[in-house]
Scaffold this motif. Sequence first.
Motif, PDB file in Angstrom:
ATOM      1  N   LYS A  44       0.837  -1.214   0.000  1.00  0.00           N
ATOM      2  CA  LYS A  44       0.000   0.000   0.000  1.00  0.00           C
ATOM      3  C   LYS A  44       0.865   1.255   0.000  1.00  0.00           C
ATOM      4  CE  LYS A  44      -4.123  -1.688   2.364  1.00  0.00           C
ATOM      5  NZ  LYS A  44      -4.920  -1.642   3.604  1.00  0.00           N
ATOM      6  N   LEU A  45       1.870   1.275   0.868  1.00  0.00           N
ATOM      7  CA  LEU A  45       2.766   2.442   0.959  1.00  0.00           C
ATOM      8  C   LEU A  45       3.548   2.652  -0.335  1.00  0.00           C
ATOM      9  CD1 LEU A  45       4.231   2.009   4.561  1.00  0.00           C
ATOM     10  CD2 LEU A  45       2.749   3.859   3.765  1.00  0.00           C
ATOM     11  N   GLN A  46       4.091   1.584  -0.867  1.00  0.00           N
ATOM     12  CA  GLN A  46       4.903   1.691  -2.084  1.00  0.00           C
ATOM     13  C   GLN A  46       4.059   2.125  -3.287  1.00  0.00           C
ATOM     14  OE1 GLN A  46       8.245   1.505  -1.927  1.00  0.00           O
ATOM     15  NE2 GLN A  46       8.006   1.090   0.236  1.00  0.00           N
ATOM     16  N   LEU A  47       2.860   1.561  -3.403  1.00  0.00           N
ATOM     17  CA  LEU A  47       1.982   1.956  -4.514  1.00  0.00           C
ATOM     18  C   LEU A  47       1.565   3.417  -4.386  1.00  0.00           C
ATOM     19  CD1 LEU A  47      -0.301  -1.194  -4.916  1.00  0.00           C
ATOM     20  CD2 LEU A  47       1.488  -0.419  -6.475  1.00  0.00           C
ATOM     21  N   ALA A  48       1.272   3.856  -3.170  1.00  0.00           N
ATOM     22  CA  ALA A  48       0.903   5.259  -2.950  1.00  0.00           C
ATOM     23  C   ALA A  48       2.044   6.186  -3.359  1.00  0.00           C
ATOM     24  CB  ALA A  48       0.520   5.484  -1.487  1.00  0.00           C
ATOM     25  N   ASP A  49       3.271   5.814  -3.007  1.00  0.00           N
ATOM     26  CA  ASP A  49       4.439   6.612  -3.403  1.00  0.00           C
ATOM     27  C   ASP A  49       4.589   6.649  -4.923  1.00  0.00           C
ATOM     28  OD1 ASP A  49       5.150   7.189  -0.801  1.00  0.00           O
ATOM     29  OD2 ASP A  49       6.859   5.805  -0.742  1.00  0.00           O
ATOM     30  N   VAL A  51       2.288   6.219  -7.203  1.00  0.00           N
ATOM     31  CA  VAL A  51       1.203   7.029  -7.789  1.00  0.00           C
ATOM     32  C   VAL A  51       1.515   8.517  -7.598  1.00  0.00           C
ATOM     33  CG1 VAL A  51      -1.235   7.658  -7.573  1.00  0.00           C
ATOM     34  CG2 VAL A  51      -0.584   5.250  -7.601  1.00  0.00           C
ATOM     35  N   ALA A  52       1.931   8.884  -6.389  1.00  0.00           N
ATOM     36  CA  ALA A  52       2.249  10.286  -6.084  1.00  0.00           C
ATOM     37  C   ALA A  52       3.392  10.810  -6.953  1.00  0.00           C
ATOM     38  CB  ALA A  52       2.601  10.435  -4.609  1.00  0.00           C
ATOM     39  N   LYS A  57      -0.403   4.638 -12.350  1.00  0.00           N
ATOM     40  CA  LYS A  57      -1.725   5.240 -12.155  1.00  0.00           C
ATOM     41  C   LYS A  57      -2.707   4.141 -11.821  1.00  0.00           C
ATOM     42  CE  LYS A  57      -2.393   5.000 -17.112  1.00  0.00           C
ATOM     43  NZ  LYS A  57      -2.385   5.706 -18.354  1.00  0.00           N
ATOM     44  N   LYS A  58      -3.746   4.508 -11.121  1.00  0.00           N
ATOM     45  CA  LYS A  58      -4.792   3.552 -10.781  1.00  0.00           C
ATOM     46  C   LYS A  58      -5.986   3.835 -11.679  1.00  0.00           C
ATOM     47  CE  LYS A  58      -7.095   1.451  -6.865  1.00  0.00           C
ATOM     48  NZ  LYS A  58      -7.331   1.497  -5.432  1.00  0.00           N
ATOM     49  N   TYR A  63      -3.673  -1.233 -11.502  1.00  0.00           N
ATOM     50  CA  TYR A  63      -2.525  -0.345 -11.609  1.00  0.00           C
ATOM     51  C   TYR A  63      -1.840  -0.535 -12.952  1.00  0.00           C
ATOM     52  CZ  TYR A  63      -3.141   0.410  -6.633  1.00  0.00           C
ATOM     53  OH  TYR A  63      -3.666   0.747  -5.414  1.00  0.00           O
TER      54      TYR A  63
END
Length: 81
Positions: A44-49, A51-52, A57-58, A63
């Motif tokens: 979750k943390l790595q995907l959020a980073d 994306v940011a 992109k989601k 993804y």
Amino acid sequence: MDAKDKVMSSEIKSKIVLVIKREGGKLSFKDIKDLVGVSTDTLKLQLADLVADGVIKKCKGKYALTDIGEEIGELLLKRNY
């Protein structure tokens, strides 16, 4: 540090980008988790980073790589072969 440097310096982020690149498209959270082999919280943390940073992109719950992500994926493929 730009997005490319962040991915290249992180084993987990590199694996995520490489998995999406190799699988050729859009992957669900579960698919990525199974292929990368990390905990739910870590992913979750790595995907959020990612994306940011504009690397992935989601879209419709899956993804995919952005143009920047595709470039990084190509570099990772060359580095791993």
